[in-house]
Design an enzyme around this catalytic site. Structure first.
Site, PDB file in Angstrom:
ATOM      1  N   PRO A 105       0.829  -1.213   0.000  1.00 16.36           N
ATOM      2  CA  PRO A 105       0.000   0.000   0.000  1.00 16.36           C
ATOM      3  C   PRO A 105       0.858   1.256   0.000  1.00 16.36           C
ATOM      4  O   PRO A 105       1.843   1.352   0.744  1.00 16.36           O
ATOM      5  CB  PRO A 105      -0.800  -0.131   1.297  1.00 16.36           C
ATOM      6  CG  PRO A 105      -0.889  -1.601   1.525  1.00 16.36           C
ATOM      7  CD  PRO A 105       0.433  -2.161   1.041  1.00 16.36           C
ATOM      8  N   CYS A 106       0.485   2.213  -0.848  1.00 19.60           N
ATOM      9  CA  CYS A 106       1.395   3.339  -1.104  1.00 19.60           C
ATOM     10  C   CYS A 106       0.862   4.688  -0.639  1.00 19.60           C
ATOM     11  O   CYS A 106       1.494   5.718  -0.875  1.00 19.60           O
ATOM     12  CB  CYS A 106       1.696   3.412  -2.603  1.00 19.60           C
ATOM     13  SG  CYS A 106       0.212   3.544  -3.626  1.00 19.60           S
ATOM     14  N   GLN A 107      -0.301   4.735   0.057  1.00 25.09           N
ATOM     15  CA  GLN A 107      -0.876   6.030   0.402  1.00 25.09           C
ATOM     16  C   GLN A 107       0.052   6.888   1.254  1.00 25.09           C
ATOM     17  O   GLN A 107       0.039   8.113   1.165  1.00 25.09           O
ATOM     18  CB  GLN A 107      -2.214   5.846   1.134  1.00 25.09           C
ATOM     19  CG  GLN A 107      -3.330   5.310   0.242  1.00 25.09           C
ATOM     20  CD  GLN A 107      -3.397   3.803   0.240  1.00 25.09           C
ATOM     21  OE1 GLN A 107      -2.388   3.133   0.460  1.00 25.09           O
ATOM     22  NE2 GLN A 107      -4.571   3.253  -0.016  1.00 25.09           N
ATOM     23  N   PHE A 109       3.119   7.258   0.961  1.00 26.42           N
ATOM     24  CA  PHE A 109       4.185   7.841   0.151  1.00 26.42           C
ATOM     25  C   PHE A 109       3.643   8.746  -0.940  1.00 26.42           C
ATOM     26  O   PHE A 109       4.378   9.508  -1.551  1.00 26.42           O
ATOM     27  CB  PHE A 109       5.029   6.745  -0.500  1.00 26.42           C
ATOM     28  CG  PHE A 109       5.622   5.774   0.476  1.00 26.42           C
ATOM     29  CD1 PHE A 109       6.617   6.171   1.351  1.00 26.42           C
ATOM     30  CD2 PHE A 109       5.163   4.465   0.544  1.00 26.42           C
ATOM     31  CE1 PHE A 109       7.159   5.273   2.261  1.00 26.42           C
ATOM     32  CE2 PHE A 109       5.701   3.564   1.440  1.00 26.42           C
ATOM     33  CZ  PHE A 109       6.697   3.972   2.308  1.00 26.42           C
ATOM     34  N   SER A 110       2.345   8.642  -1.213  1.00 24.68           N
ATOM     35  CA  SER A 110       1.755   9.369  -2.332  1.00 24.68           C
ATOM     36  C   SER A 110       1.661  10.858  -2.045  1.00 24.68           C
ATOM     37  O   SER A 110       1.339  11.284  -0.935  1.00 24.68           O
ATOM     38  CB  SER A 110       0.360   8.807  -2.637  1.00 24.68           C
ATOM     39  OG  SER A 110      -0.291   9.595  -3.600  1.00 24.68           O
TER      40      SER A 110
END
Length: 380
Positions: A105-107, A109-110
């Protein structure tokens, strides 16, 4: 889109983490890998995977009559013992050659997220994923994540430190890839990391350049610098009729290749699933077709690519010339997903759009998988 499945007598087995709707899995299956184990903690996503991958595999005769696909394990990666993973995937005989794929999951880092980085709950899963790889000891691995992993200094420092630890066991390379270059009508940049096990392969023949780059990430791309190569159309008034496609721009890279006509809206699965616009029509009519430089309510241009599909994170994409948002089917097509991938659960639109937005565009996953497979075959 090219959804041809590569047939092979001895497909390389792969374990899939953070599987979501299975978009990356689809690319690897098309390239001739065999996804033998999957992991997804979100119940709705696991259900969508079961529906979509089952219907997709049935089209390509990858399932026997009455079979269906389902997520192998729905627990958190943090809570599944490695011996359980290997047992569920392989039974008692672990193959000498297998891989791991996943996009944590990348939220965190987004740039559209909270930027908590590795300290965030989701960001910490990147650490967990890489540690799990070291524990499971696969022959190779792929990790996908947002470019925010490198754009924020403190995140980049920690990420490179993680790769340095991984490099003791794996030969590592990474690159930023844009899905538009691989024939997807979406400008979506993502970091891909590839690792080859130093003990499983003879890597003496691999030659790296001065920047330690050795993996041919771009070997399967279809278009070089398409953002600047083509003269993309400017924004026009909403409702403008009789627009001709610029002759030099491939239709494959245009949103028009993904749109569903009103006549087909109730014929094509998931094409009539979309959120209605709340508010007066003339309020949204002021937004031009191709006006995508807005924080939300971006109206896409029919003869241009879509911005990154990050539905579920407060971003709304409007249909170019109809008074509505994009449908589930249109969003799936923007991600390069075949129409045989059908979601049968009604409603749950927020979950569906979030699952779609989280996925890796299938043609991009396939290109990476094909490149990896060709590379591995030369080593074994």
């Amino acid at each position: 889109m090219d959804n041809k499945i590569v047939n092979t007598n001895n497909p390389i087995p792969v374990l899939s983490f953070f599987t979501g709707g299975g978009f990356m899995d689809m690319g690897f299956i098309q390239a001739g890998f065999n996804v033998v184990w999957t992991n997804e903690i979100e119940p709705a996503f696991a259900k969508f995977y079961e529906e979509g991958i089952t219907s997709w595999k049935k089209k390509y005769k990858l399932l026997s009559k009455g079979q269906k696909c389902s997520i192998s394990n729905t627990n958190s990666i943090k809570d599944i013992p490695s011996n359980t993973i290997l047992s569920q995937a392989f039974g008692k005989e672990i193959p000498t050659l297998f891989g791991i794929i996943g996009g944590p999951p990348c939220q965190d880092f987004s740039i559209n997220g909270n930027l908590e980085g590795f300290k965030g709950e989701r960001g910490s899963l990147t650490d967990t994923y890489l540690c799990r790889i070291l524990d499971l000891n696969p022959s190779f691995f792929i990790m996908e994540n947002v470019t925010g992993l490198m754009r924020v200094k403190k995140n980049a420092k920690h990420f490179l430190e993680l790769l340095e630890i991984m490099s003791e066991e794996y030969l590592i390379d990474w690159e930023t890839l844009n899905s538009l270059e691989f024939g997807v009508p979406q400008s979506r940049e993502r970091i891909f990391v590839v690792g080859l096990n130093r003990k499983h392969f003879d890597l003496s023949s691999i030659t790296a350049n001065l920047n330690n780059k050795w993996f041919p990430f771009h070997s399967k791309r279809k278009y070089t610098n398409p953002h600047k190569q083509y003269k993309w159309p400017e924004a026009i008034a909403f409702g403008t009729k009789n627009i001709e496609k610029p002759q030099n721009i491939p239709l494959q890279l245009c949103l028009a290749s993904c749109l569903v006509s009103k006549d087909d809206e109730f014929i094509i699965p998931n094409a009539n699933e979309y959120f209605n616009l709340l508010g007066k029509a003339n309020q949204f009519a002021k937004i031009k077709e191709g006006e995508t430089n807005r924080p939300s309510f971006k109206r896409l241009h029919r003869y241009k690519y879509s911005p990154t599909a990050c539905y579920g994170n407060n971003e709304v994409h409007l249909h170019p010339y109809q008074h509505r948002r994009l449908s589930v089917r249109e969003a799936l097509r923007i991600q390069g997903v075949d129409d045989s991938y059908v979601l049968t659960t009604p409603n749950l639109l927020s979950k569906k759009f979030k699952m779609i937005g989280n996925g890796v565009p299938v043609p991009l996953a396939k290109a990476v998988a094909e490149t990896l497979k060709e590379f591995i075959v030369k080593l074994i």
